[in-house]
Design an enzyme around this catalytic site. Structure first.
Site, short mmCIF file in Angstrom:
data_model
loop_
_atom_site.label_atom_id
_atom_site.label_comp_id
_atom_site.label_asym_id
_atom_site.label_seq_id
_atom_site.Cartn_x
_atom_site.Cartn_y
_atom_site.Cartn_z
CD GLU A 269 88.57 -47.10 40.09
OE1 GLU A 269 89.51 -46.39 39.73
OE2 GLU A 269 87.49 -46.64 40.50
CD GLU B 243 88.64 -41.49 44.99
OE1 GLU B 243 88.67 -40.35 44.56
OE2 GLU B 243 88.21 -42.46 44.34
CE LYS C 153 81.27 -37.72 40.40
NZ LYS C 153 81.84 -39.06 40.66
NE ARG D 241 80.56 -28.18 39.73
CZ ARG D 241 80.67 -28.35 38.42
NH1 ARG D 241 79.84 -29.13 37.79
NH2 ARG D 241 81.62 -27.74 37.73
CB CYS E 67 83.89 -23.25 41.57
SG CYS E 67 85.56 -22.93 42.11
CG HIS F 68 111.64 -55.67 39.34
ND1 HIS F 68 112.83 -56.16 38.88
CD2 HIS F 68 110.66 -56.43 38.81
CE1 HIS F 68 112.58 -57.18 38.06
NE2 HIS F 68 111.27 -57.36 38.01
CD1 TRP G 176 87.72 -28.11 45.78
CD2 TRP G 176 89.24 -27.32 44.34
NE1 TRP G 176 88.79 -28.96 45.79
CE2 TRP G 176 89.75 -28.50 44.92
CE3 TRP G 176 90.03 -26.64 43.42
CZ2 TRP G 176 90.98 -29.02 44.59
CZ3 TRP G 176 91.28 -27.17 43.09
CH2 TRP G 176 91.74 -28.35 43.69
CG ASN H 178 82.40 -22.31 38.49
OD1 ASN H 178 82.41 -21.73 39.56
ND2 ASN H 178 81.52 -23.23 38.17
N GLY H 179 86.61 -21.51 37.17
CA GLY H 179 87.72 -21.58 36.20
C GLY H 179 88.91 -20.82 36.72
CE LYS I 268 86.68 -44.92 43.75
NZ LYS I 268 86.79 -44.81 42.32
C1 F6R Z 1 88.12 -41.25 41.48
C2 F6R Z 1 87.57 -40.30 40.52
C3 F6R Z 1 88.52 -39.51 39.71
C4 F6R Z 1 87.96 -39.30 38.30
C5 F6R Z 1 88.88 -38.35 37.52
C6 F6R Z 1 88.38 -38.13 36.12
O1 F6R Z 1 87.11 -41.89 42.18
O2 F6R Z 1 86.37 -40.14 40.42
O3 F6R Z 1 89.77 -40.09 39.66
O4 F6R Z 1 87.86 -40.53 37.66
O5 F6R Z 1 88.93 -37.12 38.18
O6 F6R Z 1 87.12 -37.56 36.12
P1 F6R Z 1 86.18 -37.66 34.86
O7 F6R Z 1 85.83 -39.09 34.67
O8 F6R Z 1 84.99 -36.81 35.20
O9 F6R Z 1 86.97 -37.13 33.71
#
Ligand code: F6R
Length: 614
Positions: A488, A495, A609, A27, A2, A511, A76, A102-103, A492
């Site tokens: 990674e 998501e 985010k 966010r 949020c 396995h 959110w 927020n929270g 990517k």
């Molecule tokens: C994927 C991504 C997330 C963040 C994860 C941790 O592209 O961005 O997997 O890496 O939510 O977020 P931070 O780095 O802000 O702790």
């Protein structure tokens, strides 16, 4: 997750709030709302489901009402669906208190029951409505001002919150409080602001106060006041900080998407991060690291805690630190670590990695380490973030603001800090000699140029992405550092394209996973590590033999053509730093595939985010 914004001042409040919410869109959110007020006139609340454009439209582009104060929110959904009713702001029945939050309030049901016993009714499913009505209850019960009511509420509420409130009898004022969720307040020429994140207010001012946990306060048109839990004025103790970010750092400029821009910015971001820590004499200088030689000499073990991509950077870091410095590293998913009864080694260092510096799980893992008396080192991208402020030591990444939900440049900068830390540790512990050290430093300095070269191959990756548009399953396989990059690349892809993808350590294929390989299944095989090349090539051959479609991602000069259908070559690089190049085509592949599938890569569904809930 949020986002919160608030304003009191001489300007029209509504456009300022909408601009702030626009800047917080990255966010992640699913509904939005504002409450505005013109001096002592009655407040107006407008809320909308879905995109912020819906709210903007409902307020006639911010022209619908005159106002000089207000609060805004992007929600959110946690408690209750993303409906207009559940959207913030929420209000007490007589609009005495209106607020955004927020929270998560963990004991909201208990508080709600208490309020119901006192005659309150509820119109939404949210914990926020409970919080707002509790402030209203205390205002009325004790006939005291908002600060006392907020403090009483804060003492009763368990969980995390950043709140912004407007109170009927206090026009031209917005009240705030915080525990666990980020909040800044700021002073500008034409008023005062509050926000959950800097981009919301960067257009108007760079002078901010970071609100600490259990602090509350008020902004008026020309001043900010802070109070502690006792209600004592602590404004004199607060420090006004100037944000070191140009306003244009959050503009799209010539790009259509932030992710595209952020992929392109990586050479600059990596160079800035290297330059911050490398002296002209090629010494690594972590100015904020008060770690002594004695501490490092006695170090038995390193823990790395992180989530998502930051965790994947940590896995690369594990290999690099173990290889160069000879210190054992445990990398743990922060979101799982808290459930373990693991006895931490007191002769250790805990490294926490987080772009946002606000990830709740990562923060909790850091606090757990601290409880064991273990020193914590944060690798964060956001200055003044919660993790950065509570860690013992900080090594910031200098990626600049990252707006796209999927991380790219921050991940790349995390790798750089981990490389430099590994080299720093290796040299401090005499695990490598001077010659080796300078040789590796030269290689690190070449990474930005090599990343530029890798990015330039985007046309080839874009072409390849057409073959992924209709895929429903993609596998990534690799060994060692390559496996870390697989994780990674796979994240990517899933998501931002919504294609199911999975990363497997190539040795694990036999396995179980190999049963899924059949005609047309795409397998991206990363093979940048010379020592492991033969073994990974064997795995590619096994996939090919089952009609799988293998894309080999490898270093120039490696012979993988017989074992794969498509090849992507990255520039030659010391294998220990190969993750920095290998990840680039995977970012591009995800980006272009997302576009091919008609998805906005900057704002994938359901994602936020910064993940400030557990
Ligand atoms: C994927 C991504 C997330 C963040 C994860 C941790 O592209 O961005 O997997 O890496 O939510 O977020 P931070 O780095 O802000 O702790």
């Amino acid at each position: 997750m949020c986002g919160i914004v608030g304003y009191v001042g001489k300007e029209e409040a509504l456009p300022i709030l909408l601009h702030g919410l626009k800047r917080l869109e990255y966010r992640g959110y699913d509904s939005s709302g504002i409450s505005i007020r013109n001096h002592d006139e009655d407040p107006v609340i407008v809320k909308a489901e879905g995109k912020l454009e819906n709210l903007i439209e409902k307020t006639n582009d911010g022209l619908l009402f005159h106002s000089n104060s207000g609060i805004g929110h992007t929600r959110w959904a946690t408690h209750g669906c993303p409906t207009e009713t559940n959207a913030h702001p929420h209000h007490s029945d007589d609009y005495n208190v209106i607020g955004v939050h927020n929270g998560i309030i963990e004991n909201y049901q208990e508080l709600k029951d208490k309020l119901i016993r006192h005659g309150y009714t509820f119109y939404s499913e949210t914990d926020t409505e409970v919080l707002i009505k509790l402030v209203d209850y205390y205002c009325k019960k004790y006939k005291q001002g908002p600060i006392d009511a907020i403090n009483k509420t804060v003492v009763r509420a368990r969980g995390s919150y950043a709140i912004a409130l407007m109170c009927k009898n206090y026009p031209n004022q917005v009240w705030f409080a915080k525990k666990g969720s980020p909040l800044i307040v700021a002073k500008g020429e034409d008023g005062c602001y509050l926000a959950s994140d800097v981009p919301a207010i960067l257009k108007y001012t760079k002078n901010v106060y970071y609100v600490d946990d259990f602090e509350c306060g008020v902004i008026t048109g020309d001043e900010v006041k802070f109070f502690d839990l006792n209600g004592d004025d602590i404004t004199d103790k607060k420090v006004l900080t100037e944000i070191d970010l140009p306003q244009d750092s959050i503009e799209l400029k010539d790009y259509s998407y932030y992710m595209e821009k952020e992929i392109a910015e990586q050479p600059r971001a990596i160079k800035d991060t290297i330059d911050k820590y490398l002296t002209d004499e090629n010494k690594i200088d972590f100015p904020s690291l008060g770690i002594t030689q004695e501490f490092l000499n006695n170090l038995d073990e390193i823990y790395i805690f992180a989530c998502g991509s930051a965790y994947h950077a940590g896995v690369v870091g594990q290999h690099v630190i173990e290889d160069l410095a000879g210190v054992n590293v445990r990398v743990e998913l922060a979101s799982e670590f808290k459930y373990r009864n693991y006895k931490m080694n007191p002769r250790s260092l805990a490294i926490v990695i987080s772009q946002s510096g606000e990830t709740k799980d990562t923060y909790e893992a850091m606090i757990k380490a601290k409880k064991y008396g273990i020193k914590t080192l944060a690798i964060c991208n956001v200055k003044g973030s919660t993790i950065a402020r509570d860690a013992d030591y900080n090594c910031y990444t200098y990626a600049g603001p990252e707006i796209a939900v999927a991380t790219t440049k921050a991940y790349s900068c995390q790798l750089i800090v981990l490389y430099l830390f590994a080299l720093f540790l290796a040299r401090t512990k005499y695990a490598i000699d001077k010659e080796k050290y300078y040789e590796l430093i030269d290689e690190v300095k070449e990474i930005p140029a090599k990343v530029t070269k890798t990015i330039e191959c985007r046309k080839q990756v874009q072409k390849l992405s057409a073959r992924f548009t209709e895929k429903t399953n993609v596998f990534f396989i690799g060994r060692g550092i390559d496996y870390a990059v697989c994780m990674e690349g796979s994240l990517k892809l899933k998501e931002i394209t919504y294609i199911n993808s999975n990363a497997y350590a190539a040795g694990e294929l036999k396995h179980g996973t190999i049963s899924l390989i059949e005609k047309g299944v795409a397998v991206i095989s990363i093979a940048t590590q010379p020592d492991l090349l033969d073994k990974t090539v064997s795995n590619m051959v096994e996939v090919k033999a089952r009609d799988g479609s293998v894309v080999a991602l490898t270093t120039k000069g490696n012979d993988v053509e017989g074992a794969s259908k498509y090849q992507i070559y990255i520039p030659d690089i010391n294998p220990i730093f190969a993750a920095s190049l290998a990840v680039i085509p995977l970012q591009q592949l995800a980006f272009y595939t997302s576009l091919n599938r008609g998805i906005n890569p900057d704002k994938p569904r359901n994602l936020a985010k910064s993940v400030t809930v557990e």
